[in-house]
Design an enzyme around this catalytic site. Structure first.
Site: not given
Length: 332
Positions: A162, A187, A259, A262, A285, A294
């Site tokens: 990120r 995150k 982003h 990514r 994630h 995706y």
């Protein structure tokens, strides 16, 4: 009735007591929540003609919060996603207020009942392999800024980190030797390690040697040696995409942000046949469902499915115009 001024101590305790001390929220989370509260107080000061330090929670009821959210869309041109992010921050504050100010329980429940706005789920944008090569080739590696940007873009496209993870990397976070990788705190304060490919290792080694080996230094510093800002990364990406679009016209049709790099790393893994669960681990994630985006965006996979089908045999029809008299009668 004069405002009681009970919002100010409640707001300060929310940040100091709840977010920082008890929840130990990340700096990014605290900053995002603080920005939302600042926007709310600025709007309240204009609409209610009351200084923020004198506001009462009673004034910030569901009707006012809904008006504030609508104002974000109309005056600040915020989309539904940004609106929902602001609402999520406010919901966190009002959940805390429900414990600390039970006398406002009815008001708080009505605020918490404000629904999130439904979103149109768009396909993610990513760079194809020719576009990746074009962007990396467009960097002027004869300058210090160019060499930094080249190393940074290469790491971003290969690791899928990120934006905040990229700018927060320090030299000590790069681990050499067998199984070379970068470590980061992502995150939710989750630490993870991401392997580095051989070309990326070679570029990073040359870059660190140029900077001088110093474990505490930022891996991709600003000109002054500090942490590179998000705007700085965005500027670097936009500059290289603009230059690369001259040799790769497909880039001009895409809106490329940090982003998107990514997403590019994720699609490279997906198209290489890597399982979705491994991609989720790679990207950090929280849920496996997040990688579904995706799968939705992978046109090559859908074309492969189409090639396996046996479509109905049908010949194209031929247009035969109606008789002139019938056309005349239809027009009456």
């Amino acid at each position: 009735m004069k405002p009681s001024g009970d919002f100010s101590p409640l707001c300060q305790s929310f940040f100091s007591k709840w977010l920082i001390s008890q929840r130990k929220a990340s700096p990014n989370t605290i900053s995002a929540y603080a920005q939302t509260i600042r926007l709310l107080l600025t709007h309240a000061q204009k609409r209610l003609r009351t200084p923020p330090s004198k506001l009462s929670l009673e004034q910030l009821d569901a009707a006012f919060i809904a008006e504030f959210l609508d104002n974000l869309e109309s005056s600040r041109n915020n989309g539904a996603r940004s609106r929902n992010t602001r609402l999520a921050s406010l919901r966190s504050f009002y959940h805390y207020a429900a414990l600390e100010a039970p006398q406002y329980s009815n008001l708080i429940q009505r605020v918490l009942a404000i629904p999130y706005k439904r979103l149109t789920r768009r396909l993610v944008s990513y760079l194809t392999r020719p576009e990746i090569e074009a962007v990396l080739s467009s960097v002027d590696k004869s300058t210090w800024i160019g060499r930094r940007n080249h190393a940074m873009l290469l790491v971003a496209m290969q690791t899928g980190l990120r934006l905040s993870e990229i700018t927060g990397l320090r030299q000590r976070d790069v681990v050499w030797g067998s199984g070379a990788h970068v470590r980061c705190e992502g995150k939710g304060r989750k630490e993870r390690c991401t392997p580095l490919a051989k070309p990326t290792i070679a570029v990073l080694k040359a870059w660190i040697n140029e900077q001088g080996d110093n474990a505490t230094c930022f891996l991709f510093p600003s000109r002054g040696g500090g942490r590179l800002s998000a705007d700085g990364v965005q500027h670097a990406v936009a500059k290289q995409v603009s230059l690369a679009s001259h040799t790769c016209p497909s880039l001009a049709k895409k809106h490329i942000t940090p982003h998107v790099l990514r997403h590019t790393a994720a699609m490279e893994l997906f198209q290489a046949g890597v399982d979705r669960s491994l991609i989720a681990i790679w990207l950090g994630h929280e849920s496996l469902d997040t990688t579904q985006i995706y799968l939705d965006a992978n046109l090559q996979l859908k074309e492969a499915v189409l090639n396996r089908l046996n479509p109905p045999q049908s010949k194209p029809g031929r247009y035969r115009p109606d008789d002139k008299l019938l056309i005349y009668l239809k027009g009456l």
